[in-house]
Design a protein around this motif. Sequence first.
Motif, PDB file in Angstrom:
ATOM      1  N   GLU A  92      61.841  32.136  11.034  1.00  0.00           N
ATOM      2  CA  GLU A  92      61.735  33.346  10.212  1.00  0.00           C
ATOM      3  C   GLU A  92      63.027  33.555   9.427  1.00  0.00           C
ATOM      4  O   GLU A  92      64.081  33.823   9.996  1.00  0.00           O
ATOM      5  CB  GLU A  92      61.452  34.564  11.091  1.00  0.00           C
ATOM      6  CG  GLU A  92      61.235  35.843  10.297  1.00  0.00           C
ATOM      7  CD  GLU A  92      60.861  37.014  11.191  1.00  0.00           C
ATOM      8  OE1 GLU A  92      60.274  37.986  10.675  1.00  0.00           O
ATOM      9  OE2 GLU A  92      61.144  36.957  12.406  1.00  0.00           O
ATOM     10  N   SER A  93      62.944  33.447   8.129  1.00  0.00           N
ATOM     11  CA  SER A  93      64.125  33.592   7.274  1.00  0.00           C
ATOM     12  C   SER A  93      64.337  35.057   6.907  1.00  0.00           C
ATOM     13  O   SER A  93      63.447  35.894   7.075  1.00  0.00           O
ATOM     14  CB  SER A  93      63.976  32.746   6.012  1.00  0.00           C
ATOM     15  OG  SER A  93      62.845  33.172   5.265  1.00  0.00           O
ATOM     16  N   ASP A 101      68.989  33.605   4.520  1.00  0.00           N
ATOM     17  CA  ASP A 101      69.381  33.122   5.844  1.00  0.00           C
ATOM     18  C   ASP A 101      68.197  32.373   6.462  1.00  0.00           C
ATOM     19  O   ASP A 101      67.113  32.947   6.637  1.00  0.00           O
ATOM     20  CB  ASP A 101      69.788  34.303   6.720  1.00  0.00           C
ATOM     21  CG  ASP A 101      70.444  33.867   8.023  1.00  0.00           C
ATOM     22  OD1 ASP A 101      70.459  32.655   8.306  1.00  0.00           O
ATOM     23  OD2 ASP A 101      70.931  34.743   8.760  1.00  0.00           O
ATOM     24  N   THR A 102      68.395  31.105   6.786  1.00  0.00           N
ATOM     25  CA  THR A 102      67.315  30.332   7.397  1.00  0.00           C
ATOM     26  C   THR A 102      67.035  30.834   8.807  1.00  0.00           C
ATOM     27  O   THR A 102      67.923  31.344   9.495  1.00  0.00           O
ATOM     28  CB  THR A 102      67.692  28.842   7.457  1.00  0.00           C
ATOM     29  OG1 THR A 102      68.919  28.706   8.193  1.00  0.00           O
ATOM     30  CG2 THR A 102      67.886  28.280   6.065  1.00  0.00           C
ATOM     31  N   GLY A 103      65.811  30.699   9.233  1.00  0.00           N
ATOM     32  CA  GLY A 103      65.407  31.210  10.528  1.00  0.00           C
ATOM     33  C   GLY A 103      65.919  30.370  11.677  1.00  0.00           C
ATOM     34  O   GLY A 103      66.338  29.216  11.510  1.00  0.00           O
ATOM     35  N   PRO A 104      65.870  30.913  12.894  1.00  0.00           N
ATOM     36  CA  PRO A 104      66.350  30.179  14.073  1.00  0.00           C
ATOM     37  C   PRO A 104      65.388  29.066  14.481  1.00  0.00           C
ATOM     38  O   PRO A 104      64.194  29.113  14.190  1.00  0.00           O
ATOM     39  CB  PRO A 104      66.419  31.277  15.147  1.00  0.00           C
ATOM     40  CG  PRO A 104      65.377  32.270  14.729  1.00  0.00           C
ATOM     41  CD  PRO A 104      65.391  32.280  13.233  1.00  0.00           C
ATOM     42  N   ASP A 105      65.944  28.076  15.180  1.00  0.00           N
ATOM     43  CA  ASP A 105      65.127  26.970  15.685  1.00  0.00           C
ATOM     44  C   ASP A 105      64.475  27.306  17.019  1.00  0.00           C
ATOM     45  O   ASP A 105      63.464  26.708  17.393  1.00  0.00           O
ATOM     46  CB  ASP A 105      65.989  25.714  15.852  1.00  0.00           C
ATOM     47  CG  ASP A 105      66.550  25.226  14.517  1.00  0.00           C
ATOM     48  OD1 ASP A 105      65.861  25.414  13.506  1.00  0.00           O
ATOM     49  OD2 ASP A 105      67.663  24.672  14.512  1.00  0.00           O
ATOM     50  N   VAL A 128      70.531  35.604  17.666  1.00  0.00           N
ATOM     51  CA  VAL A 128      71.039  34.871  16.513  1.00  0.00           C
ATOM     52  C   VAL A 128      72.346  35.524  16.075  1.00  0.00           C
ATOM     53  O   VAL A 128      72.370  36.706  15.708  1.00  0.00           O
ATOM     54  CB  VAL A 128      70.026  34.883  15.349  1.00  0.00           C
ATOM     55  CG1 VAL A 128      70.611  34.158  14.134  1.00  0.00           C
ATOM     56  CG2 VAL A 128      68.709  34.246  15.777  1.00  0.00           C
ATOM     57  N   PHE A 129      73.443  34.776  16.113  1.00  0.00           N
ATOM     58  CA  PHE A 129      74.750  35.287  15.700  1.00  0.00           C
ATOM     59  C   PHE A 129      75.037  34.840  14.275  1.00  0.00           C
ATOM     60  O   PHE A 129      74.805  33.693  13.910  1.00  0.00           O
ATOM     61  CB  PHE A 129      75.839  34.764  16.636  1.00  0.00           C
ATOM     62  CG  PHE A 129      77.232  35.181  16.231  1.00  0.00           C
ATOM     63  CD1 PHE A 129      77.734  36.418  16.611  1.00  0.00           C
ATOM     64  CD2 PHE A 129      78.029  34.342  15.461  1.00  0.00           C
ATOM     65  CE1 PHE A 129      79.009  36.807  16.230  1.00  0.00           C
ATOM     66  CE2 PHE A 129      79.306  34.727  15.080  1.00  0.00           C
ATOM     67  CZ  PHE A 129      79.803  35.965  15.469  1.00  0.00           C
ATOM     68  N   ILE A 156      69.470  43.556   5.805  1.00  0.00           N
ATOM     69  CA  ILE A 156      68.751  42.362   6.233  1.00  0.00           C
ATOM     70  C   ILE A 156      67.263  42.635   6.072  1.00  0.00           C
ATOM     71  O   ILE A 156      66.718  43.546   6.707  1.00  0.00           O
ATOM     72  CB  ILE A 156      69.083  42.009   7.685  1.00  0.00           C
ATOM     73  CG1 ILE A 156      70.602  41.826   7.835  1.00  0.00           C
ATOM     74  CG2 ILE A 156      68.335  40.759   8.127  1.00  0.00           C
ATOM     75  CD1 ILE A 156      71.079  41.823   9.259  1.00  0.00           C
ATOM     76  N   GLU A 157      66.613  41.869   5.215  1.00  0.00           N
ATOM     77  CA  GLU A 157      65.194  42.088   4.921  1.00  0.00           C
ATOM     78  C   GLU A 157      64.375  40.897   5.402  1.00  0.00           C
ATOM     79  O   GLU A 157      64.622  39.754   5.015  1.00  0.00           O
ATOM     80  CB  GLU A 157      64.993  42.292   3.424  1.00  0.00           C
ATOM     81  CG  GLU A 157      63.562  42.670   3.060  1.00  0.00           C
ATOM     82  CD  GLU A 157      63.410  43.033   1.595  1.00  0.00           C
ATOM     83  OE1 GLU A 157      62.254  43.223   1.162  1.00  0.00           O
ATOM     84  OE2 GLU A 157      64.437  43.115   0.896  1.00  0.00           O
ATOM     85  N   LEU A 158      63.432  41.183   6.291  1.00  0.00           N
ATOM     86  CA  LEU A 158      62.513  40.174   6.815  1.00  0.00           C
ATOM     87  C   LEU A 158      61.139  40.368   6.185  1.00  0.00           C
ATOM     88  O   LEU A 158      60.700  41.512   6.011  1.00  0.00           O
ATOM     89  CB  LEU A 158      62.406  40.288   8.337  1.00  0.00           C
ATOM     90  CG  LEU A 158      63.724  40.164   9.117  1.00  0.00           C
ATOM     91  CD1 LEU A 158      63.514  40.536  10.572  1.00  0.00           C
ATOM     92  CD2 LEU A 158      64.275  38.755   9.004  1.00  0.00           C
TER      93      LEU A 158
END
Length: 330
Positions: A243-244, A281-285, A290-291, A312-314
């Motif tokens: 999720e970016s 911002d690329t999403g986590p693996d 997430v820092f 921060i917009e998702l």
Amino acid sequence: KSQEFLPPDEALEDPAQIAPGDWTLEQRRPWTGYAPPYAPDLNALETQVARFRRGDSLLVVGAFEPQEEEQPETDTRRQSMNPRIVDVRSRRNESRGERQARSNPFGRIQEEPVPFLPEEPEKTAPVQSGLFLIDTETGTHHEVLGEGPRGAFQLLVPNGRYIIGVEAFSPDDKRAWRDRHGLWQDPLVLGLAAVSDLLILKGGGNLPESLDEALPTAMPVTRIRTGESFKAAWELYGLRIGESASVRIGVDRGGEGFIRRLGQFLRVLEPDAPVVMTYEDTGPDVLGTVFRAVELNLPDLEPGEYTLTVEIELSGREPMVIARPIVIVP
């Protein structure tokens, strides 16, 4: 010296809502002032306090450094004539040592502290320091104690509403410093995303990759010289794999009062506010915390008080906004 120690009136309704900077040591109401016998010289402690999540718990981080003392104007005639001032030293049923043990928050046996800003030994009187949290609903007391007039502490407690105190005390010099205000954290709702507080770090060096790496460089005072670089860090929780996020960092004119008027966690950047940085911002693996950290420089800002804001917009979710007051100095 006799000072105002009581919290603002709003504390009667909800102590956790006391904002940083509201619980001061000013001499606004001399009839409620007194001087604690263990430290007659009590001054403000400059701090940067931030909240992070660890499962269903609250991790409080507090970086601190004594504030340079300003000599206030005093009305000695009014203080000496006011019969409502209580002289705590007039209690003759206790010895000096008993009074100090009763009133000194550092008089208890020290537990193993968790300070994490190593300092070179200084040729000054020893200073005891600590971070204290009191649950406003149950009265439960949490603390971590250490040594040194400046540094940082971390303390893990259950989610809830608290009064926080970051305090330092020099027994030999009979001086003390403190900062007190309220804070709270509610449990994270399943399926929702959340963000920590914004933490300002010293500039230079590599970007930290975790909160543990960032903490030794946390700035106790968010004063930044013109043209000097610094870092901003935060944590994200509840993101889906891959999720970016769209991130926008900007500055608004005005400090803590500006944040309080507009609502620190509900506001967005003003349309004409300078935008410092935008990026995807690329999403986590993997699922989990997430820092994130970025390095910033604000060479075009005039000296004064500002609010650094991170939006921060998702996709398909409510945007998240965090802010931290900063001061630009020449």
